[in-house]
Write a protein that holds these residues in place. Structure first.
Motif, short mmCIF file in Angstrom:
data_model
loop_
_atom_site.label_atom_id
_atom_site.label_comp_id
_atom_site.label_asym_id
_atom_site.label_seq_id
_atom_site.Cartn_x
_atom_site.Cartn_y
_atom_site.Cartn_z
N CYS A 254 -7.82 -0.25 -11.70
CA CYS A 254 -7.73 0.66 -10.54
C CYS A 254 -8.73 0.29 -9.45
CB CYS A 254 -7.96 2.11 -10.99
SG CYS A 254 -6.54 2.80 -11.85
N THR B 180 -13.20 5.08 -5.30
CA THR B 180 -12.75 3.94 -4.49
C THR B 180 -13.36 2.66 -5.06
OG1 THR B 180 -12.48 3.11 -2.24
CG2 THR B 180 -14.61 4.05 -2.75
N PRO C 53 0.84 -1.21 0.00
CA PRO C 53 0.00 0.00 0.00
C PRO C 53 0.87 1.26 0.00
CG PRO C 53 -0.05 -1.05 2.16
CD PRO C 53 0.72 -1.96 1.25
N GLY D 62 -8.24 -1.26 -6.82
CA GLY D 62 -7.66 -1.11 -5.49
C GLY D 62 -7.20 0.30 -5.18
N VAL D 63 -7.54 1.26 -6.04
CA VAL D 63 -7.06 2.64 -5.89
C VAL D 63 -8.13 3.50 -5.21
CG1 VAL D 63 -6.38 4.73 -7.16
CG2 VAL D 63 -5.51 2.49 -7.87
N GLY E 91 -3.09 3.30 -3.08
CA GLY E 91 -3.40 1.96 -3.61
C GLY E 91 -2.14 1.14 -3.75
#
Length: 547
Positions: free
Chosen positions: A101, A480, A38, A103-104, A126
């Motif tokens: 994206c 998100t 992360p 996980g961003v 992320g």
């Protein structure tokens, strides 16, 4: 299903529109097994543009569409295979093919907000490899959009609130996308209209335009006018000989103004007649192809009076050379004379458009001189941002694996502020923002009416005590888990946000020349963290040799 806007972004900003080193770094992270760690980056700029006291944040809408559709195609991956070093492991390309994206998380200042140097506008958090790959594209989308939007706002401040502003810079812009981006973001920054048809199609920006000098100079004689008739508005089916009607009016105008008939250009009159017959409700010609006083103005008045007689409403004229202020006063005087002499009230509401290499400085000077210009068209100086070609936004790592990261540079200006943060705007009793405060994300927010101590950036470690009347949290979560979580605003909605945000700003920060600088500060805890990391860095600078 992608919207037109999203398709446009996907076509104009595909994931390969980035720097090669983003891929070499992503590979090295992946090779070391660190690609899923992360991490958080912040996007900010170091100096307010154009020597001004503020900037406007723009480009977020495009960033959100970009991250939402971010993924590599087979074709993208095959091309990367051909340009990355041969030692790159094949499994890395499989990793890229599955990347998105989801996980961003993005936290951002709302688009259209007044912002200041060193304030983190956007936080991108992320998996390390993914947020690294986003860097160049996000910077590309924010840098120019914010710069040209801020430039437009300065032109709007220089012009004052009443004068209409037309953006017409497409032909001078830095390529097709520079032109399209300029049309969208100058509208958001305060321009009313654009000449750019594609911007009207994609973004709903009102479009305007009539004729160029080439149209006027393409005519040489009245014989080229076709058709030669026009039907009156009142529904009389018999077409009127429009050329004869206009000639009669031309004689009366020449008598009224004591003008010489011999200096009038027949080709110019033919061009005006032809255009008026084509667009009798949208007649706004350029009148300086030859001489405004000896030909253009007289020809316009004759055609416009003939249109009025048939029940149409001409729109006005465009001036594109010479002393626009003086000419506009002369033109308005003639309009008023015609209105009085011929009892044609439509001549009282004719507009005068000025277009002639207008800069921010000439716009400001326009307000100091007597003039009658209703609409100003601006091209080159607006879209190319002549006074400053780049905003200089940067994207810097502030945290990995929950631990703060800081760039400590020999140039103090290039140092970064570590750690994930919240940003608060402190408002005074009059409703004006007076300080933007950066705090660590774990700190409690400042409270209205409660005194706090903070450290203004660039003030040599000295603290100040302030008491806000109101506190606004400046950044919101906007993306998100692969989804845009904040409503996407239209250009018109963001434009309204710009004006309300600018209205709250104290006039001393809005001055175009020598504005007061706005304070951006760190909380005590954040200042202490910076001091600690700096101290640790200087103490351990030779640790490899020492061990």
């Amino acid at each position: 299903k992608w919207t037109t806007n999203e398709r446009s972004i996907r076509e104009r900003v595909p994931p390969l529109l980035t720097d090669l080193y983003q891929f070499t770094m992503a590979y090295a992270y992946w090779r070391a097994g660190r690609h899923q760690e992360p991490a958080a980056f912040e996007l900010f700029f170091r100096d307010n543009p154009f020597g001004g006291g503020f900037s406007l944040f723009a480009g977020l809408h495009d960033c959100l569409l970009f991250v939402r559709s971010f993924r590599f195609t087979d074709e993208d991956v095959e091309f990367l295979r051909s340009v990355l070093p041969p030692a790159t492991e094949p499994a890395f390309f499989q990793f890229l093919r599955g990347l998105d994206c989801s996980g961003v998380m993005l936290r951002s200042v709302p688009e259209g907000t007044v912002v200041f140097a060193r304030v983190p506008l956007m936080e991108v958090a992320g998996p390390l490899a993914v947020v690294q790959l986003l860097e160049t594209s996000l910077l590309c989308l924010v840098n120019y959009a914010s710069l040209v939007c801020s430039n437009a706002a300065r032109f709007r401040l220089a012009a004052g609130p009443r004068r209409k502003l037309l953006e017409m810079g497409l032909r001078r812009a830095q390529g097709p996308d520079g032109g399209l981006t300029a049309s969208r973001y100058t509208h958001i920054g305060g321009f009313d209209l654009t000449s750019n048809v594609q911007a009207g199609f994609l973004f709903g920006v009102p479009v305007a335009g009539t004729m160029a000098h080439s149209y006027v100079t393409s005519f040489t004689s009245l014989e080229e006018v076709w058709p030669q008739t026009l039907v009156a508005v009142n529904g009389d089916p018999d077409p009127v000989d429009f050329i004869s009607l206009t000639k009669g009016w031309l004689t009366r105008v020449c008598e009224l103004l004591r003008a010489e008939h011999g200096k009038i250009r027949e080709g110019e009159l033919a061009a005006f007649l032809s255009y008026a017959i084509a667009y009798p409700q949208n007649f706004l010609p350029v009148i300086d192809s030859y001489s405004v006083g000896c030909s253009g103005l007289l020809n316009f008045c004759a055609v416009a009076l003939a249109l009025c007689e048939l029940g149409y409403r001409p729109v006005g004229v465009r001036l594109d050379s010479g002393d626009l202020c003086r000419q506009s006063v002369d033109v308005r005087r003639v309009f008023r004379l015609c209105s009085e002499q011929f009892s044609i009230s439509a001549f009282d509401s004719l507009i005068i458009v000025g277009t002639n290499n207008i800069s921010e400085q000439s716009m400001a000077e326009l307000n100091k001189k007597e003039n009658e210009i209703d609409v100003v068209g601006v091209g080159t100086h607006l879209v190319t941002c002549t006074k400053q070609p780049s905003l200089g936004c940067v994207y810097k790592l502030v945290e990995v694996r929950g631990r703060p990261r800081m760039k400590i540079s020999e140039d103090p200006e290039k140092s970064t502020v570590p750690g994930r943060k919240h940003v608060y705007r402190l408002i005074d009793a009059e409703g004006h923002p007076f300080l933007d405060l950066q705090c660590l994300a774990v700190e409690p927010p400042p409270e209205a009416g409660v005194s706090l101590s903070c450290y203004p950036l660039g003030c040599d470690n000295s603290s100040v005590s302030v008491t806000p009347a109101q506190v606004v949290c400046l950044r919101q979560e906007v993306f998100t888990k692969g989804q845009v979580t904040h409503p996407l605003c239209s250009a018109a909605e963001t434009r309204a946000k710009v004006q309300s945000s600018l209205q709250t700003l104290h006039p001393r920060h809005k001055r175009l020349q020598e504005p007061d600088s706005y304070t951006v500060a760190l909380s005590e805890k954040l200042h202490n963290l910076v001091t600690e990391i700096r101290r640790g860095n200087s103490n351990n600078s030779n640790f490899l040799l020492a061990n």
